[in-house]
Write a protein that holds these residues in place. Structure first.
Motif, short mmCIF file in Angstrom:
data_model
loop_
_atom_site.label_atom_id
_atom_site.label_comp_id
_atom_site.label_asym_id
_atom_site.label_seq_id
_atom_site.Cartn_x
_atom_site.Cartn_y
_atom_site.Cartn_z
N TYR A 8 44.60 67.19 59.77
CA TYR A 8 44.84 65.77 59.52
C TYR A 8 45.85 65.18 60.51
CZ TYR A 8 45.78 61.48 56.91
OH TYR A 8 45.91 60.16 56.54
N LYS A 15 40.15 62.59 55.93
CA LYS A 15 40.16 63.36 54.68
C LYS A 15 38.74 63.73 54.25
CE LYS A 15 44.40 61.12 53.12
NZ LYS A 15 44.99 60.14 52.18
N ARG A 26 38.19 64.85 48.21
CA ARG A 26 39.11 64.01 48.99
C ARG A 26 40.46 63.91 48.29
NH1 ARG A 26 36.58 58.42 50.27
NH2 ARG A 26 35.87 58.66 48.12
N ALA A 30 44.16 64.99 49.75
CA ALA A 30 45.33 64.12 49.74
C ALA A 30 46.50 64.78 49.01
CB ALA A 30 44.98 62.79 49.08
N SER A 122 48.07 56.49 55.88
CA SER A 122 47.92 57.45 54.79
C SER A 122 49.01 57.21 53.75
CB SER A 122 48.02 58.89 55.31
OG SER A 122 49.32 59.17 55.79
#
Length: 303
Positions: A8, A15, A26, A30, A122
């Motif tokens: 990432y 993602k 996903r 995260a 993000s």
């Protein structure tokens, strides 16, 4: 965790791509990224080529007596409104670094918040809730509901918008809207937010999103009562205390006391002309963190 973080942060993989490769959802990707930051496996450093900005932020923090101040430099921004663009970037960085998985983030529309989704790369998985009713604009402007949905999409959380106007035409209409189950549910969630992002406006036609929507006699009466600032649709005097000569009954959103009850309220502002409004919000205990451009920071110090 290391493989996900490398993909990432170092290889700029989305993602969705990482989830497909690893077999995670996903949301799980995260969560792994948030855990990597929390554990110290990943640290984020924002280069700062202006040590003076850090010193200025410290001076403003001490002068205001709040927990944190971040001063941003508009730098080489090519945006039509470079200070708004820079503060929105600073706000995005702050939220990316501080919001934790599972939290609820409350948002009130402002011009800086309008620019936030385009800056937010993000954020830990969280719900995003609208703290006050909707503002809509013609053309391609981004209104309250769109901002809530776009920020929630970045966070891969649930959006909780309010599909009703911030300023109702009558007090009776506003009261009826507050009683509507779907709106009452969102407002209850807003009261229990972990963090909130607000703008701080002035009681002028250019500086307040609610003033142009109110009857002229109510605008004049509010000014005569000593209006110094507007925050989340609520009007306060220079000491940060509520002014209500009839505006509040038109407003759909959290009250000032409810806003004070949110653990961390982040004020994002630009422009030296907002200095008195910011001071009023701070005196009223309505702001814990301030993200501001340099002209506003210097005006707050009287320089």
């Amino acid at each position: 965790m290391l493989d996900v973080a490398r993909a990432y942060y170092l290889h700029d993989r989305s993602k969705v791509d990482i989830a497909r490769q690893t077999g995670l959802s996903r949301w799980q990707v995260a969560r792994v990224l948030a855990d990597a930051r929390d554990s110290g496996l990943v640290t984020i450093h924002v280069a700062d080529d202006d040590p003076g900005a850090r010193d200025l932020a410290g001076q403003v923090r001490d002068a205001l007596g709040i927990s944190e101040v971040i001063v941003v430099d508009r730098g080489a921004s090519t945006a039509l409104t470079p200070s708004i663009d820079a503060v929105a970037s600073g706000l995005a960085e702050y939220l990316s670094e501080t919001v934790r998985a599972g939290e609820t983030l409350g948002i009130v529309w402002s011009r800086i918040v309008e620019a936030l989704p385009g800056k937010l790369r993000s954020m830990a998985p969280c719900d995003v809730v609208q703290l006050a009713g909707a503002l809509t604009f013609p053309g391609n402007r981004v209104g309250s509901v769109e901002v809530i949905r776009q920020v929630a999409r970045v966070a891969e959380g649930t959006a909780h918008p309010i599909y009703a106007p911030l300023v109702a035409p009558t007090g009776e209409t506003a009261a009826a809207l507050r009683r509507a189950p779907e709106i009452a549910k969102v407002l209850d969630r807003a009261v229990h937010a972990d963090r909130a992002v607000v703008g701080i406006g002035t009681w002028t036609r250019e500086g307040s999103s609610i003033l142009p929507l109110l009857p002229e006699e109510l605008v004049s009466a509010t000014a005569a009562a000593g209006a110094a600032a507007v925050i989340s649709g609520r009007v306060i005097d220079a000491d940060g205390q509520a002014i209500d000569v009839g505006v509040d009954e038109h407003i759909l959103g959290v009250s000032l006391d409810q806003l004070r009850g949110i653990p961390s309220v982040i004020g994002a502002c630009a422009g030296a002309h907002r200095a008195d409004a910011v001071r009023a919000a701070v005196r009223g205990g309505l702001v814990d963190v301030l993200i501001a451009d340099e002209p506003l920071a210097r005006a707050l110090l009287g320089s």
